[in-house]
Design a protein around this motif. Structure first.
Motif, PDB file in Angstrom:
ATOM      1  N   GLY A  59     -95.189 -22.208 -76.716  1.00  0.00           N
ATOM      2  CA  GLY A  59     -94.461 -22.785 -77.851  1.00  0.00           C
ATOM      3  C   GLY A  59     -93.698 -21.750 -78.666  1.00  0.00           C
ATOM      4  O   GLY A  59     -92.841 -22.101 -79.483  1.00  0.00           O
ATOM      5  N   GLU A  63     -88.466 -21.671 -80.103  1.00  0.00           N
ATOM      6  CA  GLU A  63     -88.009 -21.217 -81.424  1.00  0.00           C
ATOM      7  C   GLU A  63     -87.671 -19.732 -81.409  1.00  0.00           C
ATOM      8  O   GLU A  63     -86.734 -19.292 -82.079  1.00  0.00           O
ATOM      9  N   LYS A 117    -101.935 -26.944 -67.490  1.00  0.00           N
ATOM     10  CA  LYS A 117    -100.951 -27.706 -68.268  1.00  0.00           C
ATOM     11  C   LYS A 117    -100.787 -27.056 -69.638  1.00  0.00           C
ATOM     12  O   LYS A 117    -101.674 -26.344 -70.116  1.00  0.00           O
ATOM     13  N   TYR A 118     -99.664 -27.343 -70.273  1.00  0.00           N
ATOM     14  CA  TYR A 118     -99.461 -27.048 -71.688  1.00  0.00           C
ATOM     15  C   TYR A 118     -98.584 -28.175 -72.205  1.00  0.00           C
ATOM     16  O   TYR A 118     -98.041 -28.968 -71.424  1.00  0.00           O
ATOM     17  N   ASN A 120     -96.183 -30.997 -73.193  1.00  0.00           N
ATOM     18  CA  ASN A 120     -94.873 -31.454 -72.680  1.00  0.00           C
ATOM     19  C   ASN A 120     -93.714 -30.963 -73.534  1.00  0.00           C
ATOM     20  O   ASN A 120     -92.638 -30.635 -73.035  1.00  0.00           O
ATOM     21  N   ILE A 135     -88.142 -29.112 -84.819  1.00  0.00           N
ATOM     22  CA  ILE A 135     -89.448 -28.694 -84.264  1.00  0.00           C
ATOM     23  C   ILE A 135     -90.436 -28.507 -85.416  1.00  0.00           C
ATOM     24  O   ILE A 135     -91.565 -28.993 -85.373  1.00  0.00           O
ATOM     25  N   ASP A 140     -94.361 -29.883 -85.376  1.00  0.00           N
ATOM     26  CA  ASP A 140     -95.520 -29.419 -86.146  1.00  0.00           C
ATOM     27  C   ASP A 140     -96.175 -30.585 -86.878  1.00  0.00           C
ATOM     28  O   ASP A 140     -97.386 -30.599 -87.069  1.00  0.00           O
ATOM     29  N   GLU A 169    -100.075 -24.375 -90.117  1.00  0.00           N
ATOM     30  CA  GLU A 169     -99.119 -25.387 -89.627  1.00  0.00           C
ATOM     31  C   GLU A 169     -98.488 -26.154 -90.797  1.00  0.00           C
ATOM     32  O   GLU A 169     -97.381 -26.655 -90.688  1.00  0.00           O
ATOM     33  N   MET A 208     -96.018 -36.312 -77.250  1.00  0.00           N
ATOM     34  CA  MET A 208     -96.961 -35.204 -77.468  1.00  0.00           C
ATOM     35  C   MET A 208     -98.388 -35.684 -77.713  1.00  0.00           C
ATOM     36  O   MET A 208     -99.345 -35.004 -77.389  1.00  0.00           O
ATOM     37  N   PRO A 211    -100.743 -39.982 -73.449  1.00  0.00           N
ATOM     38  CA  PRO A 211    -100.470 -41.346 -72.996  1.00  0.00           C
ATOM     39  C   PRO A 211    -101.167 -42.393 -73.869  1.00  0.00           C
ATOM     40  O   PRO A 211    -102.091 -42.062 -74.619  1.00  0.00           O
ATOM     41  N   LEU A 222    -114.350 -38.064 -74.485  1.00  0.00           N
ATOM     42  CA  LEU A 222    -114.087 -37.112 -75.584  1.00  0.00           C
ATOM     43  C   LEU A 222    -114.502 -37.716 -76.926  1.00  0.00           C
ATOM     44  O   LEU A 222    -115.033 -37.023 -77.791  1.00  0.00           O
ATOM     45  N   LYS A 228    -112.802 -35.307 -79.475  1.00  0.00           N
ATOM     46  CA  LYS A 228    -111.708 -35.936 -80.233  1.00  0.00           C
ATOM     47  C   LYS A 228    -112.383 -36.938 -81.165  1.00  0.00           C
ATOM     48  O   LYS A 228    -113.391 -37.545 -80.801  1.00  0.00           O
ATOM     49  N   PHE A 278     -92.320 -38.355 -69.261  1.00  0.00           N
ATOM     50  CA  PHE A 278     -93.512 -37.577 -69.645  1.00  0.00           C
ATOM     51  C   PHE A 278     -94.246 -37.063 -68.405  1.00  0.00           C
ATOM     52  O   PHE A 278     -94.562 -35.884 -68.290  1.00  0.00           O
ATOM     53  N   ILE A 282     -94.841 -33.143 -67.460  1.00  0.00           N
ATOM     54  CA  ILE A 282     -96.151 -32.459 -67.392  1.00  0.00           C
ATOM     55  C   ILE A 282     -96.520 -32.126 -65.939  1.00  0.00           C
ATOM     56  O   ILE A 282     -97.419 -31.339 -65.702  1.00  0.00           O
TER      57      ILE A 282
END
Ligand code: FAQ
Length: 323
Positions: A59, A63, A117-118, A120, A135, A140, A169, A208, A211, A222, A228, A278, A282
């Protein structure tokens, strides 16, 4: 390194320990590195935290490309500080993942080989200065919604890293909003630039959050283990409810003809998200995936001498301490 205590379903005491583990989570206790944990809890955390760390590091590129072209000295300073913060976030997160017994080298190898992965969102180009503002405000903005939720995560080192990251952030979000609002009130050219940036970043930003819950294989487990604490759709909804009114107030048009406000629930409802895009992004086929990985591989090689110098210095300090 703390000794890990990992449980497997075939262990004779697995069920009993799993019940204790889940009861601790239900009481809101944090799980710490030396505590007993199911192998799957550890695997899920390594997957998520390392993807998150890679996202912070990759990321920096979209920028970072604008540091030399920032429109004023003040903007350059802000952007430098922001990009530097993202590197720091990557560091906290790699450290948090290391507490689970995975090494930095293993994680970096997974990123550089293209296996990991990182997010999308970092596979899109930053074509104008307005992209940097968008961005900051929107990307953010979505990251904060997700990370404020992760600050409640059941895994202590992840949750503590998130508290610190969210504070930083918040500054990223504010400077992005300020930059966008300035252009939204600016000349016709500036208004066009910022609208064009919004048109390009809107859908990738909504994606981001991940899904839809019905298509998110990891969410149920999770949530059960408190990694989560909200679902992908809940985070996306929080983002919409905060940002849609502010974007509209700024006189910007949101590129979703189906977007509507639902009086009953108080929610902004978006139209169909282009999920094909998407999955392509990814899966490594986004507009900038190849470029991002090539850049990371190059800078990793260019930084080799710094890593070697630090290791040599560390060895010398150890030898001196032993004398
Ligand atoms: N991008 O079952 P789910 C930032 C994958 S930080 C790429 O829903 P989960 C700061 C997912 O990995 C942004 N892949 O997965 C900043 C899984 O594949 P796998 C990064 C995605 O874990 C700002 C598959 O799809 N933040 O922006 C994405 O329950 C500005 C199925 O998905 C984090 O990483 C995606 N967006 O929920 C820096 C936060 N979404 O692993 C610089 C931590 C899903 O089975 C400038 N992570 N996939 O092969 C999370 O909160 C979660 O992992 C989600 C996905 C919400 C991302």
């Amino acid at each position: 390194m703390v000794k890990l205590r990992i449980g497997h379903p075939e262990d004779p005491d697995y069920q009993e320990r799993l019940e204790e583990f889940e009861a601790r989570i239900a009481r809101g206790e944090k799980i710490e590195p030396g505590d007993w944990m199911p192998a799957e809890y550890r695997r899920q955390l390594i997957r998520m935290i390392s993807q998150h760390a890679h996202s912070e590091v990759v990321g920096m590129h979209p920028e970072g490309a604008w540091i030399l072209r920032a429109p004023s000295f003040r903007r350059k300073l802000i952007l430098l500080a922001k990009v530097q913060d993202e590197a720091g976030h990557g560091q906290y997160l790699y450290h948090a993942a290391e507490t689970l017994g995975v090494t930095r080298e293993e994680m970096l190898e997974a990123l550089l080989s293209g296996r990991a992965k990182y997010s999308n969102i970092f596979n899109y180009p930053t074509l104008t200065w307005a992209d940097v503002g968008i961005i900051g405000w929107l990307v953010d903005g979505m990251a904060i919604k997700n990370q404020t939720m992760l600050a409640q995560s059941s895994y202590g080192p992840y949750s503590r890293a998130m508290v610190r990251i969210c504070a930083e952030e918040t500054f990223h979000h504010k400077q992005g909003k300020e930059a966008v609002l300035l252009y939204a009130k600016g000349s016709r050219k500036q208004r066009q630039m910022v609208q064009d940036a919004l048109n390009r970043w809107w859908w990738p930003t909504l994606m981001m959050a991940g899904p839809h819950d019905t298509d998110s294989p990891h969410t149920p487990l999770l949530l059960r283990w408190g990694i989560k604490t909200k679902t992908n759709d809940q985070i996306r909804q929080e983002f919409l409810n905060e940002h849609v009114p502010e974007l509209l107030d700024a006189g910007l048009e949101i590129p979703d003809p189906h977007l509507r406000y639902d009086e009953k629930t108080g929610n902004w409802i978006h139209g169909p998200i282009p999920w094909d895009e998407f999955w392509k992004v990814i899966g490594g086929e986004g507009p900038m995936n190849r470029h991002r990985l090539e850049t990371r591989r190059r800078v990793h090689e260019e930084g080799r001498w710094v890593r070697e110098a630090l290791e040599a210095y560390g060895r010398r300090r150890l030898a001196q301490a032993a004398d």
